[in-house]
Motif scaffolding. Structure first.
Motif, PDB file in Angstrom:
ATOM      1  N   LEU A  83       0.939  -1.317   0.122  1.00  0.00           N
ATOM      2  CA  LEU A  83       0.084  -0.058  -0.052  1.00  0.00           C
ATOM      3  C   LEU A  83       0.841   1.206   0.215  1.00  0.00           C
ATOM      4  O   LEU A  83       0.366   2.315  -0.890  1.00  0.00           O
ATOM      5  CB  LEU A  83      -0.995  -0.021   1.219  1.00  0.00           C
ATOM      6  CG  LEU A  83      -1.904   1.107   1.340  1.00  0.00           C
ATOM      7  CD1 LEU A  83      -2.600   1.110   0.055  1.00  0.00           C
ATOM      8  CD2 LEU A  83      -2.817   1.175   2.601  1.00  0.00           C
ATOM      9  N   GLU A  84       1.905   1.415   0.811  1.00  0.00           N
ATOM     10  CA  GLU A  84       2.659   2.529   0.891  1.00  0.00           C
ATOM     11  C   GLU A  84       3.532   2.822  -0.437  1.00  0.00           C
ATOM     12  O   GLU A  84       3.948   3.873  -0.839  1.00  0.00           O
ATOM     13  CB  GLU A  84       4.011   2.364   1.919  1.00  0.00           C
ATOM     14  CG  GLU A  84       3.146   2.249   3.150  1.00  0.00           C
ATOM     15  CD  GLU A  84       4.214   2.049   4.373  1.00  0.00           C
ATOM     16  OE1 GLU A  84       5.360   1.843   4.050  1.00  0.00           O
ATOM     17  OE2 GLU A  84       3.692   2.006   5.529  1.00  0.00           O
ATOM     18  N   ARG A  85       3.558   1.590  -1.457  1.00  0.00           N
ATOM     19  CA  ARG A  85       4.233   1.980  -2.681  1.00  0.00           C
ATOM     20  C   ARG A  85       3.442   2.037  -3.672  1.00  0.00           C
ATOM     21  O   ARG A  85       3.674   2.046  -4.940  1.00  0.00           O
ATOM     22  CB  ARG A  85       5.124   0.726  -2.938  1.00  0.00           C
ATOM     23  CG  ARG A  85       6.191   0.367  -2.172  1.00  0.00           C
ATOM     24  CD  ARG A  85       7.212  -0.688  -2.276  1.00  0.00           C
ATOM     25  NE  ARG A  85       6.312  -2.072  -2.742  1.00  0.00           N
ATOM     26  CZ  ARG A  85       6.064  -2.918  -1.962  1.00  0.00           C
ATOM     27  NH1 ARG A  85       6.653  -2.930  -0.741  1.00  0.00           N
ATOM     28  NH2 ARG A  85       5.508  -4.100  -2.332  1.00  0.00           N
ATOM     29  N   THR A  86       2.023   2.205  -3.435  1.00  0.00           N
ATOM     30  CA  THR A  86       1.080   2.185  -4.415  1.00  0.00           C
ATOM     31  C   THR A  86       0.500   3.611  -4.529  1.00  0.00           C
ATOM     32  O   THR A  86      -0.190   4.183  -3.578  1.00  0.00           O
ATOM     33  CB  THR A  86      -0.221   1.223  -4.254  1.00  0.00           C
ATOM     34  OG1 THR A  86       0.502  -0.043  -4.207  1.00  0.00           O
ATOM     35  CG2 THR A  86      -1.267   0.988  -5.268  1.00  0.00           C
ATOM     36  N   GLY A  87       0.276   4.276  -5.740  1.00  0.00           N
ATOM     37  CA  GLY A  87      -0.253   5.564  -5.835  1.00  0.00           C
ATOM     38  C   GLY A  87      -1.716   5.449  -5.821  1.00  0.00           C
ATOM     39  O   GLY A  87      -2.666   6.382  -5.355  1.00  0.00           O
ATOM     40  N   ALA A  88      -2.330   4.520  -6.249  1.00  0.00           N
ATOM     41  CA  ALA A  88      -4.035   4.511  -6.567  1.00  0.00           C
ATOM     42  C   ALA A  88      -4.316   2.866  -6.831  1.00  0.00           C
ATOM     43  O   ALA A  88      -3.443   2.088  -7.158  1.00  0.00           O
ATOM     44  CB  ALA A  88      -4.111   5.494  -7.869  1.00  0.00           C
ATOM     45  N   VAL A  89      -5.472   2.499  -6.612  1.00  0.00           N
ATOM     46  CA  VAL A  89      -5.989   1.451  -6.757  1.00  0.00           C
ATOM     47  C   VAL A  89      -7.288   1.371  -7.819  1.00  0.00           C
ATOM     48  O   VAL A  89      -8.231   2.398  -7.121  1.00  0.00           O
ATOM     49  CB  VAL A  89      -6.379   0.553  -5.498  1.00  0.00           C
ATOM     50  CG1 VAL A  89      -7.184  -0.751  -5.727  1.00  0.00           C
ATOM     51  CG2 VAL A  89      -5.328   0.256  -4.535  1.00  0.00           C
ATOM     52  N   LEU A  90      -7.317   0.789  -8.631  1.00  0.00           N
ATOM     53  CA  LEU A  90      -8.231   0.875  -9.629  1.00  0.00           C
ATOM     54  C   LEU A  90      -9.250  -0.411  -9.390  1.00  0.00           C
ATOM     55  O   LEU A  90      -8.985  -1.723  -9.509  1.00  0.00           O
ATOM     56  CB  LEU A  90      -7.917   1.005 -11.161  1.00  0.00           C
ATOM     57  CG  LEU A  90      -9.222   0.826 -12.024  1.00  0.00           C
ATOM     58  CD1 LEU A  90     -10.026   2.109 -11.965  1.00  0.00           C
ATOM     59  CD2 LEU A  90      -8.633   0.752 -13.647  1.00  0.00           C
ATOM     60  N   GLY A 111     -14.677   5.015  16.021  1.00  0.00           N
ATOM     61  CA  GLY A 111     -13.263   5.969  16.173  1.00  0.00           C
ATOM     62  C   GLY A 111     -12.239   5.225  15.323  1.00  0.00           C
ATOM     63  O   GLY A 111     -10.967   5.455  15.451  1.00  0.00           O
ATOM     64  N   VAL A 112     -12.599   4.268  14.549  1.00  0.00           N
ATOM     65  CA  VAL A 112     -11.732   3.390  13.824  1.00  0.00           C
ATOM     66  C   VAL A 112     -11.546   4.091  12.271  1.00  0.00           C
ATOM     67  O   VAL A 112     -12.513   4.118  11.660  1.00  0.00           O
ATOM     68  CB  VAL A 112     -12.290   1.911  13.806  1.00  0.00           C
ATOM     69  CG1 VAL A 112     -11.181   0.909  12.849  1.00  0.00           C
ATOM     70  CG2 VAL A 112     -12.269   1.448  15.190  1.00  0.00           C
ATOM     71  N   ARG A 113     -10.041   4.023  12.001  1.00  0.00           N
ATOM     72  CA  ARG A 113      -9.581   4.510  10.565  1.00  0.00           C
ATOM     73  C   ARG A 113      -9.865   3.265   9.584  1.00  0.00           C
ATOM     74  O   ARG A 113      -9.029   2.370   9.707  1.00  0.00           O
ATOM     75  CB  ARG A 113      -8.597   5.034  10.888  1.00  0.00           C
ATOM     76  CG  ARG A 113      -8.047   5.828   9.213  1.00  0.00           C
ATOM     77  CD  ARG A 113      -6.635   6.440   9.549  1.00  0.00           C
ATOM     78  NE  ARG A 113      -6.324   6.969   8.179  1.00  0.00           N
ATOM     79  CZ  ARG A 113      -6.476   8.032   7.931  1.00  0.00           C
ATOM     80  NH1 ARG A 113      -7.406   8.889   8.590  1.00  0.00           N
ATOM     81  NH2 ARG A 113      -6.329   8.592   6.604  1.00  0.00           N
ATOM     82  N   PRO A 114     -10.867   3.347   8.614  1.00  0.00           N
ATOM     83  CA  PRO A 114     -10.722   2.222   7.782  1.00  0.00           C
ATOM     84  C   PRO A 114      -9.577   2.298   6.780  1.00  0.00           C
ATOM     85  O   PRO A 114      -9.169   3.688   6.425  1.00  0.00           O
ATOM     86  CB  PRO A 114     -12.160   2.433   7.015  1.00  0.00           C
ATOM     87  CG  PRO A 114     -12.334   3.798   7.069  1.00  0.00           C
ATOM     88  CD  PRO A 114     -11.884   4.343   8.387  1.00  0.00           C
ATOM     89  N   LEU A 115      -9.295   1.376   5.964  1.00  0.00           N
ATOM     90  CA  LEU A 115      -8.327   1.633   4.993  1.00  0.00           C
ATOM     91  C   LEU A 115      -8.885   2.431   3.663  1.00  0.00           C
ATOM     92  O   LEU A 115      -8.103   3.500   3.388  1.00  0.00           O
ATOM     93  CB  LEU A 115      -8.079   0.096   4.063  1.00  0.00           C
ATOM     94  CG  LEU A 115      -6.854   0.130   3.183  1.00  0.00           C
ATOM     95  CD1 LEU A 115      -5.488   0.576   3.746  1.00  0.00           C
ATOM     96  CD2 LEU A 115      -6.910  -1.462   2.648  1.00  0.00           C
TER      97      LEU A 115
END
Length: 214
Positions: A6-13, A84-88
């Motif tokens: 995820l940290e290396r990915t700019g976007a997900v289609l 208060g949970v942060r989703p992906l």
């Protein structure tokens, strides 16, 4: 659930169910011929331990062949907001080849609903799509369990580069109502209601209020 990619990915289609023209639609988005204007109708959890049914086998996968639906009004993004949970990826999230800004919110009770107005401006250098969303907070007058926020309405806009448009979103009384099991009917949530305007359930950029009823 580790996701180092995820940290290396700019976007997900995510194309969901594109049908027989799915290949052409995917190519059009990837090559920039079309702006990706869709928005997911669910929240994606960050890991296996932080989502609505995590840690409760009664709710999933069930006990002795029986699943218990105990979430009440905290379904989907409502659970993430309440806990208060942060989703992906939050409910309503989406990217574009351009950017947008919101300004000047206004909300008025009309007697049979709320008219919300605000200004959307394409701040990028190319045409694109934006989907501003309106969320409503709980009623102070209802002694019922209510969500922190509910989706009250949205608009899908195709804006030229630099274009600014005044947008109206109608919020129906049913959306501002809660189910009262005691009277077996929907009850309008009167009083001062907070309204948020944003690009997703977690990207809330404007805030205003309106008195509902009376």
């Amino acid at each position: 659930m580790s996701m180092p990619w995820l940290e290396r990915t700019g976007a997900v289609l995510h194309m969901y169910y594109p049908g027989q023209e799915g290949a052409a639609a995917t190519a059009a988005v990837l090559y920039g011929d079309r702006d990706p204007g869709g928005r997911p109708t669910q929240s994606f959890p960050a890991d296996d331990d932080h989502h609505p049914v995590a840690g409760d086998p009664r709710r999933y996968p069930g006990v002795d062949g029986t699943e218990t639906y105990a979430e009440g009004v905290r379904v989907g993004h409502r659970w993430y907001d309440a806990e208060g949970v942060r989703p992906l990826f939050p409910f309503g999230h989406g990217l574009s080849y351009t950017s947008s800004a919101y300004a000047d919110p206004d909300a008025r009770w009309t007697g049979d609903g709320v008219d919300v107005a605000f200004t959307v401006r394409n701040t990028g250098r190319r045409d694109g799509v934006d989907v501003p969303q309106v969320y409503a907070g709980p009623s102070p007058d209802l002694p019922l369990d209510q969500p922190v926020r509910v989706l009250a309405g949205y608009r899908r806009l195709a804006l030229r580069a630099g274009e600014e448009r005044r947008v109206g979103v109608r919020v129906e009384p049913r959306t501002l109502s809660s189910w009262d099991a005691g009277v077996h009917d929907w009850v309008l949530g009167t009083g001062v209601r907070t309204l948020w305007i944003g690009a997703s359930s977690r990207d809330l950029r404007l805030r205003t209020s309106v008195r509902v009823g009376g």
